[in-house]
Motif scaffolding. Sequence first.
Motif, PDB file in Angstrom:
ATOM      1  N   SER A 278       1.412  -1.630   2.756  1.00 25.16           N
ATOM      2  CA  SER A 278       0.196  -0.871   2.392  1.00 25.16           C
ATOM      3  C   SER A 278      -0.348  -0.069   3.569  1.00 25.16           C
ATOM      4  O   SER A 278      -1.533   0.278   3.564  1.00 25.16           O
TER       5      SER A 278
ATOM      6  N   GLN B   4      -3.299   2.272   3.344  1.00 23.73           N
ATOM      7  CA  GLN B   4      -3.990   2.044   2.063  1.00 23.73           C
ATOM      8  C   GLN B   4      -4.871   0.784   2.106  1.00 23.73           C
ATOM      9  O   GLN B   4      -5.400   0.376   1.074  1.00 23.73           O
TER      10      GLN B   4
ATOM     11  N   GLU C 178      -4.434   3.037  -6.967  1.00 27.67           N
ATOM     12  CA  GLU C 178      -4.251   3.406  -5.558  1.00 27.67           C
ATOM     13  C   GLU C 178      -3.470   4.714  -5.563  1.00 27.67           C
ATOM     14  O   GLU C 178      -2.238   4.719  -5.622  1.00 27.67           O
TER      15      GLU C 178
ATOM     16  N   ASN D  77      -1.842   7.324  -4.018  1.00 25.74           N
ATOM     17  CA  ASN D  77      -1.283   7.815  -2.747  1.00 25.74           C
ATOM     18  C   ASN D  77      -0.460   9.092  -2.962  1.00 25.74           C
ATOM     19  O   ASN D  77       0.215   9.555  -2.057  1.00 25.74           O
TER      20      ASN D  77
ATOM     21  N   THR E  98      -5.840   7.790  -1.626  1.00 24.90           N
ATOM     22  CA  THR E  98      -5.468   7.184  -0.354  1.00 24.90           C
ATOM     23  C   THR E  98      -4.186   7.806   0.205  1.00 24.90           C
ATOM     24  O   THR E  98      -3.653   8.766  -0.368  1.00 24.90           O
TER      25      THR E  98
ATOM     26  N   ARG F 270      -0.392   6.878   2.006  1.00 24.53           N
ATOM     27  CA  ARG F 270       0.625   5.921   2.483  1.00 24.53           C
ATOM     28  C   ARG F 270       1.164   6.467   3.796  1.00 24.53           C
ATOM     29  O   ARG F 270       1.689   7.574   3.833  1.00 24.53           O
TER      30      ARG F 270
END
Length: 284
Positions: free
Chosen positions: A26, A29, A158, A160, A223, A225
């Motif tokens: 992660s 993140q 999430e 990314n 977010t 990565r």
Amino acid sequence: MYAVRILEDRLQELCLQGFGADLHFSKGQEAVPVGVMAALRETDYVVTHHRSIAHALVKGVPLGPLVAEILGKASGINGGMAGEMALHYPQKRFMSSFQLVGTCVPVAAGIAWALRHVQRTDDVVVVFFGDAATANGQWHEGVNLATTKRAPLLLVCENNRLAGNVRPEHYQPEGGLRQRSYGYGIPSASVNGNNVGEVTSAARSAIDMVRNGSYPYFLECVTTRLGRHKQGQGDLRTKEEIEMLTQYDPLKDAGISDDRKQEIAAFVEATVVGVLAQPDASYN
Ligand SMILES: Cc1ncc(C[n+]2csc(CCOP(=O)(O)OP(=O)(O)O)c2C)c(N)n1
Ligand SMILES: [Mg+2]
């Protein structure tokens, strides 16, 4: 967030030395699981996807047995047989991670439904998944089920903007991910997923609505990565692109003192060294 970063960096070294498996980290993140779970009660539940190590640690799975599981040791939380994508630790209400993209959502919807309508508690379930998961049929079935059955489920995306090395123009219609929640009539918000305070405050409002209204809520956390998709796969992004993204690193201005960093790093290192000395899982 720092503990997650340090742990994953160490696990990455072990992967490269042939100890770990093909792990999904992660890096970059961390503010999403940390920010969202800061808004949970200890009795609330978490279900997650393949990028699971941060989520398990933050939900309170003990570090040693978690690392042991990831490294395939008999002392792991699931006897070293499950690994990062089938982790299960109900003692801390960390229900499971899931290998197949999107499949965490219907399971989480079922748990949330049972908690409210069978056990009659006011606990909620948070399910974490990636942006590409919202293109998967299981995701849609799960959200539909949660909505029609009024399940207290917080859906945390999430985002990314990657699925492995594939860019979103290949798996997402234009117009933004929140549009997917409009189709089900569920409330939603989009936040800077690299700002831990912003994530926590959005998660607090979302969880209040989920708990009080017994209804799903979609929280998009945008977010970045910073590492590879997984350790066995190269990254098609240029060094320049990744370097540019480091300006959004959630740990950059997190204000953690050097003493605290050293303390955390020493604890993680001592735990990992201890786990490495333990016997591997075995069928015998
Ligand atoms: C049903 C299914 N299809 C394909 C895969 C292979 N796969 C593993 S991770 C991944 C990308 C998932 O992207 P996203 O949901 O955005 O999560 P991220 O990896 O970006 O965190 C894919 C396609 C899988 N695990 N399951
Ligand atoms: Mg993604």
